[in-house]
Design a protein around this motif. Structure first.
Motif, mmCIF file in Angstrom:
data_model
loop_
_atom_site.group_PDB
_atom_site.id
_atom_site.type_symbol
_atom_site.label_atom_id
_atom_site.label_comp_id
_atom_site.label_asym_id
_atom_site.label_seq_id
_atom_site.Cartn_x
_atom_site.Cartn_y
_atom_site.Cartn_z
ATOM 1 N N THR A 185 31.007 56.008 49.560
ATOM 2 C CA THR A 185 31.360 54.705 50.129
ATOM 3 C C THR A 185 30.964 53.591 49.163
ATOM 4 O OG1 THR A 185 31.110 55.530 52.374
ATOM 5 C CG2 THR A 185 30.999 53.149 52.077
ATOM 6 N N GLU A 186 29.768 53.682 48.596
ATOM 7 C CA GLU A 186 29.298 52.672 47.641
ATOM 8 C C GLU A 186 30.183 52.658 46.395
ATOM 9 O OE1 GLU A 186 25.342 51.686 44.944
ATOM 10 O OE2 GLU A 186 25.126 52.940 46.717
ATOM 11 N N ALA A 187 30.561 53.832 45.903
ATOM 12 C CA ALA A 187 31.423 53.905 44.721
ATOM 13 C C ALA A 187 32.800 53.313 45.014
ATOM 14 C CB ALA A 187 31.555 55.363 44.265
ATOM 15 N N GLN A 188 33.325 53.555 46.222
ATOM 16 C CA GLN A 188 34.627 52.988 46.591
ATOM 17 C C GLN A 188 34.546 51.458 46.638
ATOM 18 O OE1 GLN A 188 35.223 55.143 50.268
ATOM 19 N NE2 GLN A 188 36.671 56.572 49.333
ATOM 20 N N GLU A 189 33.443 50.941 47.179
ATOM 21 C CA GLU A 189 33.262 49.491 47.237
ATOM 22 C C GLU A 189 33.176 48.896 45.834
ATOM 23 O OE1 GLU A 189 29.770 49.104 49.656
ATOM 24 O OE2 GLU A 189 30.856 49.446 51.541
ATOM 25 N N GLN A 190 32.438 49.588 44.949
ATOM 26 C CA GLN A 190 32.323 49.113 43.569
ATOM 27 C C GLN A 190 33.674 49.166 42.858
ATOM 28 O OE1 GLN A 190 29.238 51.538 41.839
ATOM 29 N NE2 GLN A 190 27.581 50.381 42.828
ATOM 30 N N ALA A 191 34.445 50.207 43.110
ATOM 31 C CA ALA A 191 35.768 50.330 42.494
ATOM 32 C C ALA A 191 36.693 49.234 43.006
ATOM 33 C CB ALA A 191 36.354 51.715 42.796
ATOM 34 N N ALA A 192 36.619 48.915 44.280
ATOM 35 C CA ALA A 192 37.453 47.849 44.838
ATOM 36 C C ALA A 192 37.073 46.511 44.222
ATOM 37 C CB ALA A 192 37.304 47.804 46.358
ATOM 38 N N ALA A 193 35.768 46.267 44.053
ATOM 39 C CA ALA A 193 35.317 45.008 43.436
ATOM 40 C C ALA A 193 35.779 44.934 41.989
ATOM 41 C CB ALA A 193 33.797 44.901 43.533
ATOM 42 N N ALA A 194 35.665 46.036 41.259
ATOM 43 C CA ALA A 194 36.106 46.065 39.866
ATOM 44 C C ALA A 194 37.616 45.853 39.775
ATOM 45 C CB ALA A 194 35.716 47.388 39.216
ATOM 46 N N ALA A 195 38.365 46.404 40.701
ATOM 47 C CA ALA A 195 39.826 46.223 40.707
ATOM 48 C C ALA A 195 40.175 44.767 40.972
ATOM 49 C CB ALA A 195 40.459 47.138 41.765
ATOM 50 N N ALA A 196 39.414 44.129 41.869
ATOM 51 C CA ALA A 196 39.667 42.712 42.162
ATOM 52 C C ALA A 196 39.394 41.856 40.927
ATOM 53 C CB ALA A 196 38.810 42.256 43.338
ATOM 54 N N VAL A 197 38.290 42.145 40.233
ATOM 55 C CA VAL A 197 37.962 41.402 39.006
ATOM 56 C C VAL A 197 39.045 41.631 37.958
ATOM 57 C CG1 VAL A 197 36.337 41.261 37.071
ATOM 58 C CG2 VAL A 197 35.474 41.345 39.425
ATOM 59 N N ALA A 198 39.476 42.885 37.802
ATOM 60 C CA ALA A 198 40.521 43.185 36.820
ATOM 61 C C ALA A 198 41.821 42.477 37.167
ATOM 62 C CB ALA A 198 40.742 44.699 36.750
ATOM 63 N N GLN A 199 42.140 42.414 38.455
ATOM 64 C CA GLN A 199 43.360 41.724 38.876
ATOM 65 C C GLN A 199 43.279 40.236 38.553
ATOM 66 O OE1 GLN A 199 46.179 43.234 40.122
ATOM 67 N NE2 GLN A 199 47.091 41.224 39.791
ATOM 68 N N GLN A 200 42.094 39.659 38.803
ATOM 69 C CA GLN A 200 41.905 38.226 38.485
ATOM 70 C C GLN A 200 42.052 37.997 36.991
ATOM 71 O OE1 GLN A 200 38.036 37.274 40.043
ATOM 72 N NE2 GLN A 200 38.788 36.879 42.130
ATOM 73 N N GLN A 201 41.452 38.867 36.183
ATOM 74 C CA GLN A 201 41.555 38.728 34.728
ATOM 75 C C GLN A 201 43.012 38.883 34.279
ATOM 76 O OE1 GLN A 201 38.768 41.627 33.243
ATOM 77 N NE2 GLN A 201 37.008 40.229 33.426
ATOM 78 N N HIS A 202 43.701 39.831 34.900
ATOM 79 C CA HIS A 202 45.118 40.056 34.565
ATOM 80 C C HIS A 202 45.940 38.822 34.906
ATOM 81 C CE1 HIS A 202 49.256 41.424 35.459
ATOM 82 N NE2 HIS A 202 49.076 42.162 34.358
ATOM 83 N N ASP A 203 45.652 38.299 36.116
ATOM 84 C CA ASP A 203 46.383 37.097 36.532
ATOM 85 C C ASP A 203 46.102 35.930 35.580
ATOM 86 O OD1 ASP A 203 47.371 38.575 38.649
ATOM 87 O OD2 ASP A 203 46.035 37.684 40.158
ATOM 88 N N GLY A 204 44.835 35.786 35.174
ATOM 89 C CA GLY A 204 44.459 34.716 34.258
ATOM 90 C C GLY A 204 45.135 34.875 32.913
ATOM 91 N N LEU A 205 45.154 36.115 32.409
ATOM 92 C CA LEU A 205 45.794 36.375 31.122
ATOM 93 C C LEU A 205 47.307 36.160 31.205
ATOM 94 C CD1 LEU A 205 43.830 39.508 29.836
ATOM 95 C CD2 LEU A 205 43.696 37.165 28.959
ATOM 96 N N SER A 206 47.887 36.569 32.329
ATOM 97 C CA SER A 206 49.329 36.373 32.508
ATOM 98 C C SER A 206 49.668 34.880 32.490
ATOM 99 C CB SER A 206 49.808 36.987 33.814
ATOM 100 O OG SER A 206 49.720 38.390 33.763
ATOM 101 N N CYS A 207 48.812 34.125 33.123
ATOM 102 C CA CYS A 207 49.024 32.679 33.175
ATOM 103 C C CYS A 207 48.928 32.090 31.766
ATOM 104 C CB CYS A 207 48.003 32.040 34.107
ATOM 105 S SG CYS A 207 48.224 30.257 34.295
ATOM 106 N N LYS A 208 47.900 32.498 31.017
ATOM 107 C CA LYS A 208 47.727 31.995 29.653
ATOM 108 C C LYS A 208 48.891 32.431 28.776
ATOM 109 C CE LYS A 208 42.693 31.687 29.697
ATOM 110 N NZ LYS A 208 41.431 32.203 29.174
ATOM 111 N N LEU A 209 49.303 33.676 28.952
ATOM 112 C CA LEU A 209 50.429 34.166 28.160
ATOM 113 C C LEU A 209 51.685 33.372 28.468
ATOM 114 C CD1 LEU A 209 51.577 36.260 26.195
ATOM 115 C CD2 LEU A 209 51.973 37.763 28.125
#
Length: 120
Positions: free
Chosen positions: A87-111
């Motif tokens: 359960t803890e690993a799933q929560e950490q993976a979800a948080a990491a996915a959210a951060v990665a999505q934000q970074q992707h969105d930010g990079l897409s915007c800059k691009l």
């Protein structure tokens, strides 16, 4: 008198012989009863030994069941720990996915902004 004594002697001898035969019959019955008692005693001892063996077997079986229950409890506790870790690993993976999505969105915007600037 002699004939009466002889008659009495014969009668007493016959009675003695009858009593001797009866005593022999009673002795035979007594021997048979002793044999029967000995057989019953042997059976009783065998039954008591079997009962003790059965109780020992039952004790071993109960001990084995308790050991199995203890092992099962330990496995259930380990499974609960693993479940919590998962359960803890799933929560950490979800948080990491959210951060990665934000970074992707930010990079897409800059691009997009860089692409627009280059097109101008």
């Amino acid at each position: 008198a002699e004939k009466a004594a002889e008659g009495r002697q014969t009668e007493l001898t016959a009675r003695l012989n009858t009593q001797t035969e009866r005593n022999k019959e009673l002795e035979d019955l007594l021997k048979a009863e002793h044999t029967r008692i000995a057989e019953l005693t042997t059976q009783s001892v065998a039954a008591a030994e079997q009962h003790q063996a059965d109780e020992a077997e039952q004790g071993k079986a109960q001990e084995t069941i308790l050991e199995m229950q203890k092992a099962l409890d330990e496995q259930l506790q380990a499974a609960a720990v693993l479940s919590a870790q998962l359960t803890e690993a799933q929560e950490q993976a979800a948080a990491a996915a959210a951060v990665a999505q934000q970074q992707h969105d930010g990079l897409s915007c800059k691009l997009g902004m860089v692409t627009a600037a280059l097109e101008e």
